[in-house]
Motif scaffolding. Sequence first.
Motif, PDB file in Angstrom:
ATOM      1  N   UNK A 295     -38.537 -78.142  10.224  1.00 58.24           N
ATOM      2  CA  UNK A 295     -38.332 -76.977  10.800  1.00 58.24           C
ATOM      3  C   UNK A 295     -39.083 -75.795  10.094  1.00 58.24           C
ATOM      4  N   UNK A 296     -39.757 -74.952  10.801  1.00 59.37           N
ATOM      5  CA  UNK A 296     -40.608 -73.714  10.001  1.00 59.37           C
ATOM      6  C   UNK A 296     -39.655 -72.714   9.557  1.00 59.37           C
ATOM      7  N   UNK A 297     -38.374 -72.574  10.032  1.00 60.89           N
ATOM      8  CA  UNK A 297     -37.690 -71.548   9.555  1.00 60.89           C
ATOM      9  C   UNK A 297     -36.682 -71.997   8.525  1.00 60.89           C
ATOM     10  N   UNK A 298     -35.838 -72.829   8.633  1.00 58.62           N
ATOM     11  CA  UNK A 298     -34.869 -73.332   7.503  1.00 58.62           C
ATOM     12  C   UNK A 298     -35.652 -74.482   6.643  1.00 58.62           C
ATOM     13  N   UNK A 299     -36.715 -75.076   7.045  1.00 58.84           N
ATOM     14  CA  UNK A 299     -37.184 -76.058   6.092  1.00 58.84           C
ATOM     15  C   UNK A 299     -36.791 -77.366   6.225  1.00 58.84           C
ATOM     16  N   UNK A 300     -35.711 -77.486   7.076  1.00 59.38           N
ATOM     17  CA  UNK A 300     -34.931 -78.949   7.288  1.00 59.38           C
ATOM     18  C   UNK A 300     -36.069 -79.839   7.621  1.00 59.38           C
ATOM     19  N   UNK A 301     -35.964 -81.231   7.009  1.00 55.55           N
ATOM     20  CA  UNK A 301     -36.763 -82.073   7.303  1.00 55.55           C
ATOM     21  C   UNK A 301     -36.039 -83.314   7.784  1.00 55.55           C
ATOM     22  N   UNK A 302     -36.865 -84.410   8.304  1.00 57.40           N
ATOM     23  CA  UNK A 302     -36.198 -85.676   8.684  1.00 57.40           C
ATOM     24  C   UNK A 302     -37.076 -86.247   9.597  1.00 57.40           C
ATOM     25  N   UNK A 303     -37.088 -87.747   9.295  1.00 53.67           N
ATOM     26  CA  UNK A 303     -38.026 -88.608  10.013  1.00 53.67           C
ATOM     27  C   UNK A 303     -37.362 -89.054  11.447  1.00 53.67           C
ATOM     28  N   UNK A 304     -38.297 -88.954  12.514  1.00 52.37           N
ATOM     29  CA  UNK A 304     -37.671 -89.376  13.767  1.00 52.37           C
ATOM     30  C   UNK A 304     -38.690 -90.536  14.285  1.00 52.37           C
ATOM     31  N   UNK A 305     -37.982 -91.576  14.868  1.00 52.00           N
ATOM     32  CA  UNK A 305     -38.838 -92.818  15.107  1.00 52.00           C
ATOM     33  C   UNK A 305     -39.107 -92.716  16.462  1.00 52.00           C
ATOM     34  N   UNK A 306     -40.223 -93.118  16.961  1.00 52.50           N
ATOM     35  CA  UNK A 306     -40.875 -93.038  18.330  1.00 52.50           C
ATOM     36  C   UNK A 306     -41.542 -94.311  18.510  1.00 52.50           C
TER      37      UNK A 306
END
Length: 64
Positions: free
Chosen positions: A13-24
């Motif tokens: 997230x560019x605002x809160x800098x939360x990160x996480x992996x998404x599986x596609x």
Amino acid sequence: MSSSDRWVENLRCPQCEKTGPAELSQMDGSFDVQVDSFPEGFRVIESVHGINFYCSSCDCPVDP
Ligand SMILES: [Zn+2]
């Protein structure tokens, strides 16, 4: 027999800098990408243009 490609996008997230992996994954011979799993705190919006991820706290689009 069909096969599929599977990969992970790291969302941030560019605002809160939360990160996480998404599986596609994507079936062979198809342009349709499907989301197998996505991290908590994010939302998935599927549109005709593809799949977009949003931060559920900021409600802003997340760049994959
Ligand atoms: Zn956020």
